[in-house]
Design an enzyme around this catalytic site. Structure first.
Site, PDB file in Angstrom:
ATOM      1  N   ASP A 481      26.588 -48.808  49.446  1.00 44.67           N
ATOM      2  CA  ASP A 481      27.573 -47.870  48.903  1.00 44.67           C
ATOM      3  C   ASP A 481      28.800 -47.706  49.793  1.00 44.67           C
ATOM      4  O   ASP A 481      29.837 -47.214  49.352  1.00 44.67           O
ATOM      5  CB  ASP A 481      26.930 -46.477  48.784  1.00 44.67           C
ATOM      6  CG  ASP A 481      26.310 -46.265  47.426  1.00 44.67           C
ATOM      7  OD1 ASP A 481      26.790 -46.852  46.456  1.00 44.67           O
ATOM      8  OD2 ASP A 481      25.340 -45.486  47.349  1.00 44.67           O
TER       9      ASP A 481
HETATM   10  C1  BGC Z   1      25.079 -43.665  51.377  1.00 46.39           C
HETATM   11  C2  BGC Z   1      25.836 -42.781  52.277  1.00 46.39           C
HETATM   12  C3  BGC Z   1      27.176 -42.421  51.714  1.00 46.39           C
HETATM   13  C4  BGC Z   1      27.052 -41.938  50.306  1.00 46.39           C
HETATM   14  C5  BGC Z   1      28.350 -41.581  49.653  1.00 46.39           C
HETATM   15  C6  BGC Z   1      25.081 -43.132  49.992  1.00 46.39           C
HETATM   16  O1  BGC Z   1      24.478 -43.998  49.140  1.00 46.39           O
HETATM   17  O2  BGC Z   1      23.798 -43.834  51.900  1.00 46.39           O
HETATM   18  O3  BGC Z   1      25.932 -43.373  53.538  1.00 46.39           O
HETATM   19  O4  BGC Z   1      27.776 -41.475  52.528  1.00 46.39           O
HETATM   20  O5  BGC Z   1      26.393 -42.885  49.536  1.00 46.39           O
HETATM   21  O6  BGC Z   1      29.232 -42.622  49.628  1.00 46.39           O
HETATM   22  O1  IFM Z   2      22.022 -48.557  47.760  1.00 51.73           O
HETATM   23  C1  IFM Z   2      22.307 -47.263  48.209  1.00 51.73           C
HETATM   24  C2  IFM Z   2      21.587 -46.304  47.321  1.00 51.73           C
HETATM   25  O2  IFM Z   2      22.000 -46.422  45.991  1.00 51.73           O
HETATM   26  C3  IFM Z   2      21.735 -44.892  47.794  1.00 51.73           C
HETATM   27  N1  IFM Z   2      21.384 -44.748  49.169  1.00 51.73           N
HETATM   28  C4  IFM Z   2      22.017 -45.674  50.078  1.00 51.73           C
HETATM   29  C5  IFM Z   2      21.933 -47.105  49.651  1.00 51.73           C
HETATM   30  C6  IFM Z   2      22.771 -47.974  50.579  1.00 51.73           C
HETATM   31  O3  IFM Z   2      24.101 -47.574  50.612  1.00 51.73           O
END
Ligand code: BGC
Ligand code: IFM
Length: 809
Positions: A481
């Site tokens: 993400d």
């Molecule tokens: C990620 C975070 C990030 C968030 C928002 C999540 O999936 O693990 O590191 O801050 O998304 O972007």
């Molecule tokens: O793949 C994502 C997931 O959708 C939400 N938690 C963090 C992951 C890696 O960014």
């Protein structure tokens, strides 16, 4: 250091001190009504949707960390204490918390009085039952007062935290005997209410928080409890609560039980009122009548235990490895159920108001859940598919209650479409139910198509969204993400994922390429099974082209590249200053089979071992980003060693472990499995800090000051992927379109093991023997006395039991 122990026979983790490094929680509820409960009785309840239908209030970001819950106070003379220690924190003579499957049990004792609380959500009612048993273990009579306490949330948990000018005036309560009704907002658009009841006459009650606590006080020293006298307050606005007072005299040796029920009730519009302002309580009375006696509670509790036993019996292993047995047989499967139910909405790290169900998250959760309740997986797949757009792209999240895509977040994460193939394919392999593909599902922006058509659009989305090197365009991000390669126009303060073009024409993802090879082939196999030969052939041509591209434009020399950014620069290359190698493409490309016959797979995995491995798991990337890179986005906003910036992301460690099994290195696969497996980390709980019975999303990497410290326990794709890894790849019991495939890949000294696996309505008793101490390969497969060619147990319609012996060789 340990803070408790596993009681495997009871399927419980037993916490022996309330002062765990962090709150160690459990989830009560299987379907609609849920409670999060910590080892000190903190937590909250909600119905279906943690944001919109929150029953009780919880204060995130508070001190102490775990603040508010369903508390019981025992007043014994001048002493006031709680069986779960908080919130009074009176040192107890004894304390124990047992987190079990869908229930938690707390036992505290002080001055010869013990209190045991058993809390669970029954299978068929929207409520939580808490039975409290008070026992006088002394030789003199005891006069005690028992007080209960919950604080109501005014339903919408988001609004509840913000809109005080309105909310402080809307609270409404009704009291009927020992039942306290919370009916806020019932007079307008709501048709539901909550209640908190106890099965005996009470000596008083309170429904106003201020009256109960007293000004300038908190739940740690409520005035009413300290004074031993309820005030019979009726809340009008402000903060409504529910508290009962029950005075008890216990003779020496005597026990008494009290059954508390916290419930959610919904009426039809026309059944709302009994009289103006007085709610209709018929359904409440019916519900409460089912939990009046100890027998009622025992029966409901036994049903819950049976339910879990039956569910878990679908995959049971007996091996020489205690930790593997307990994770596989109990806790990993349990967590898979929790992630299926919650997606990423409500935990002690997800506030329940931010995120709905993630598209990619929910699809991946299915991988570890589908064998438990295939019918619910089927329903979920069809819900998820309706968050897809006509062009194959998808919303990134959807709200469970409305089943609508979340427009605030939108779409543009280009891995999302392929995860729908992953989830559907896992479902079909598990069940053999191809009929799901004929289900007609709408597209969010209009029109409809069969589920197969949805999968086709998923597949075609990648085919039609490639960049200059022929690799998939990344869009706003892929699985990671925080790798936001199209956000270079960000202004300070702008959120990484919500501005700018959701798709640049240049930035490409090698990871999505690996996914495309893996799930493109699964799509082709499904098409082939449906007799759609041309579609299958065409898909395989596309997959083959991507395979070649990955080995050329996607290869860096010793490992797979991660991406190309919006300027066409390499990401995850030895040419980079920081972030030279990333875990995701190494794991996913190899598990998809890319580079195996060319020797590059092994090279990529060797590079992982050399550059990314650490004693607590494989880090996401190295070297960590030490400065902010606008062209890479959020990933470089984290301090080195945390989260996506070189943290140990437990979610993709199993990809590498699976990849190792693909190339036959069982010893290494298992070594990776063990490093992030919570049961193996129990002994270093003071470092790991999160619960030793469930996976966390992340462990701080080597660059972090707190190397080895985990965060974000419970709601993570790690649950599903580690279960897929251990159950299908290491132990090797793999559902396939043709039947159950036996393909173990274990350390040479793992020893023989047996597995009972439910599959398509039959029970398979599987014995795996490894006389030659090999890591991979099955030389003989005997099914019910007959030797079978290959390693797939042929599926025979109607046959209910299979006895299988696989000999590695
Ligand atoms: C990620 C975070 C990030 C968030 C928002 C999540 O999936 O693990 O590191 O801050 O998304 O972007
Ligand atoms: O793949 C994502 C997931 O959708 C939400 N938690 C963090 C992951 C890696 O960014």
């Amino acid at each position: 250091m340990k803070y408790g122990f596993f009681d495997d026979a009871s399927c419980e983790y037993v916490i022996t001190t309330p002062e765990t490094p962090l709150p160690w929680i459990n989830y009560l509820g299987c379907k609609d009504f849920f409670t999060l409960v910590s080892n000190t009785c903190g937590g909250y309840s909600f119905y279906k949707d943690a944001k919109l239908l929150r029953l009780t209030r919880y204060r995130y970001n508070n001190v102490p960390y775990d603040n508010n819950g369903q508390y019981f106070y025992i007043k014994d003379g001048a002493d006031v204490w709680n069986p779960g220690w908080q919130p009074v924190k009176r040192t107890l003579d004894s304390y124990e918390c047992r987190h079990g499957l869908g229930y938690s049990r707390f036992t505290g004792s002080l001055n010869q009085v013990s209190a045991q609380v058993l809390s669970f959500v029954p299978l068929n009612d929207s409520c939580e039952v808490s039975r409290l048993v008070l026992t006088n273990n002394g030789s003199a009579a005891k006069e005690l007062s028992l007080f209960s306490y919950v604080e109501w949330c005014l339903w919408n948990a988001d609004d509840d935290m913000k809109n005080f000018q309105r909310n402080l005036s809307i609270g409404e309560m009704e009291i009927e005997g020992s039942t306290i009704y919370h009916k806020t907002e019932y007079r307008e658009r709501r048709n539901h209410y909550a209640l908190y009841s106890v099965n005996c006459p009470v000596d008083g009650f309170d429904t106003s928080r201020d009256a109960f606590l007293g000004a300038y006080r908190s739940p740690s020293d409520p005035a009413v409890v300290m004074n031993g006298k309820a005030s019979n307050s009726v809340a009008h606005g402000w903060s409504p609560i529910a508290s009962h007072q029950i005075n008890v005299t216990l003779a020496p040796g005597e026990s008494r039980s009290f059954i508390f029920v916290l419930a959610y009730v919904e009426n039809k519009e026309e059944e709302k009122w009994e009289a103006p302002g007085i709610i209709n309580k018929t359904k409440a009375h019916e519900l409460l009548s089912r939990y009046q006696s100890d027998d009622d509670v025992e029966k409901a509790y036994a049903q819950l235990k049976e339910y879990w036993q039956e569910l878990l019996s679908g995959y049971q292993i007996q091996s020489g490895c205690e930790e593997v047995n307990r994770m596989v047989n109990i806790w990993n499967q349990y967590q898979c159920m929790v992630t299926f139910n919650m997606s990423r909405s409500a935990s002690y790290y997800e506030s329940g108001i931010g995120r709905g169900m993630g598209f990619r998250d929910s699809c991946q959760d299915l991988l570890g859940f589908v064998h438990l309740i295939p019918e619910r997986a089927r329903e979920r797949i069809l819900d998820i598919a309706s968050a897809q757009f006509g062009d194959g792209s998808t919303y990134h999240q959807y709200q469970p209650l409305t089943k609508k895509g979340n427009a605030d977040i939108g779409g543009g994460f280009n891995d999302d479409p392929l995860w729908l193939i992953a989830g559907t394919s896992a479902y079909i392999k598990e069940t053999g139910d191809f009929s799901i593909l004929d289900e007609v599902v709408t597209f969010d922006d209009g029109g409809e198509g069969t589920l197969f058509e949805h999968l086709t659009r998923s597949f075609r989305f990648t085919v039609t969204h490639k960049g200059p090197h022929g690799l998939p365009l990344i869009g706003r991000a892929d699985w990671n993400d925080c790798l936001n390669l199209n956000c270079f126009s960000a202004q300070p303060g702008e959120s990484f994922q919500t501005f700018g073009p959701s798709e640049g024409p240049v930035a490409e993802s090698v990871f999505i390429g690996g996914m495309f090879v893996k799930y493109g082939e699964e799509y082709a196999a499904i098409a082939e099974s449906l007799g759609k030969k041309e579609i299958a052939e065409d898909a395989r041509r596309e997959v083959a082209a991507m395979y070649d591209t990955l080995l050329q434009a996607g290869w860096d020399g010793d490992w797979f590249l991660r991406a190309y950014d919006a300027y066409g620069q390499k990401v995850g290359s030895s040419e980079c200053e920081e972030g030279q190698i990333f875990i995701e493409p190494q794991g996913f490309c190899v598990l998809a089979g890319v580079g195996v016959k060319e020797g590059k797979a092994q090279q990529a995995l060797d590079s992982v071992k050399e550059r990314l491995d650490s004693k607590y798991g494989i880090m996401l990337l190295q070297p960590a980003y030490t400065r902010y890179h606008l062209e890479l986005g959020e990933i470089t906003s984290y301090p080195p060693g945390y989260k996506e910036n070189a943290g140990i992301f437990c979610h993709n460690n199993p990809w590498v472990s699976i990849a190792e099994t693909v190339i036959g290195r069982g010893g290494r696969a298992f070594e990776i499995y063990k490093k992030t497996c919570p049961a193996y980390l129990e002994g270093i709980s003071e470092i790991h800090r999160t619960e030793p019975y469930c996976y966390s999303q992340m462990i701080a990497g080597r660059d972090a000051a707190t190397f080895g410290e985990a965060k974000n326990s419970w709601l993570t794709g790690t649950a599903a992927w580690t279960f897929v890894n251990i159950s299908q790849y290491i132990l090797g019991i793999q559902p396939s379109l043709d039947g159950l495939c036996i393909n173990p890949c274990v350390p040479a000294d793992f020893g023989d093991f047996t597995i009972t696996r439910r599959f398509r309505g039959a029970v398979y008793h599987i014995e795996v023997k490894n006389p030659g101490h090999l890591e991979k390969g099955v030389s003989s497969l005997i099914v019910d006395g007959e030797t079978i060619e290959g390693n797939v147990v042929p599926f025979v319609e109607g046959k209910k039991e299979y006895h299988v012996t696989a000999v590695m060789g």
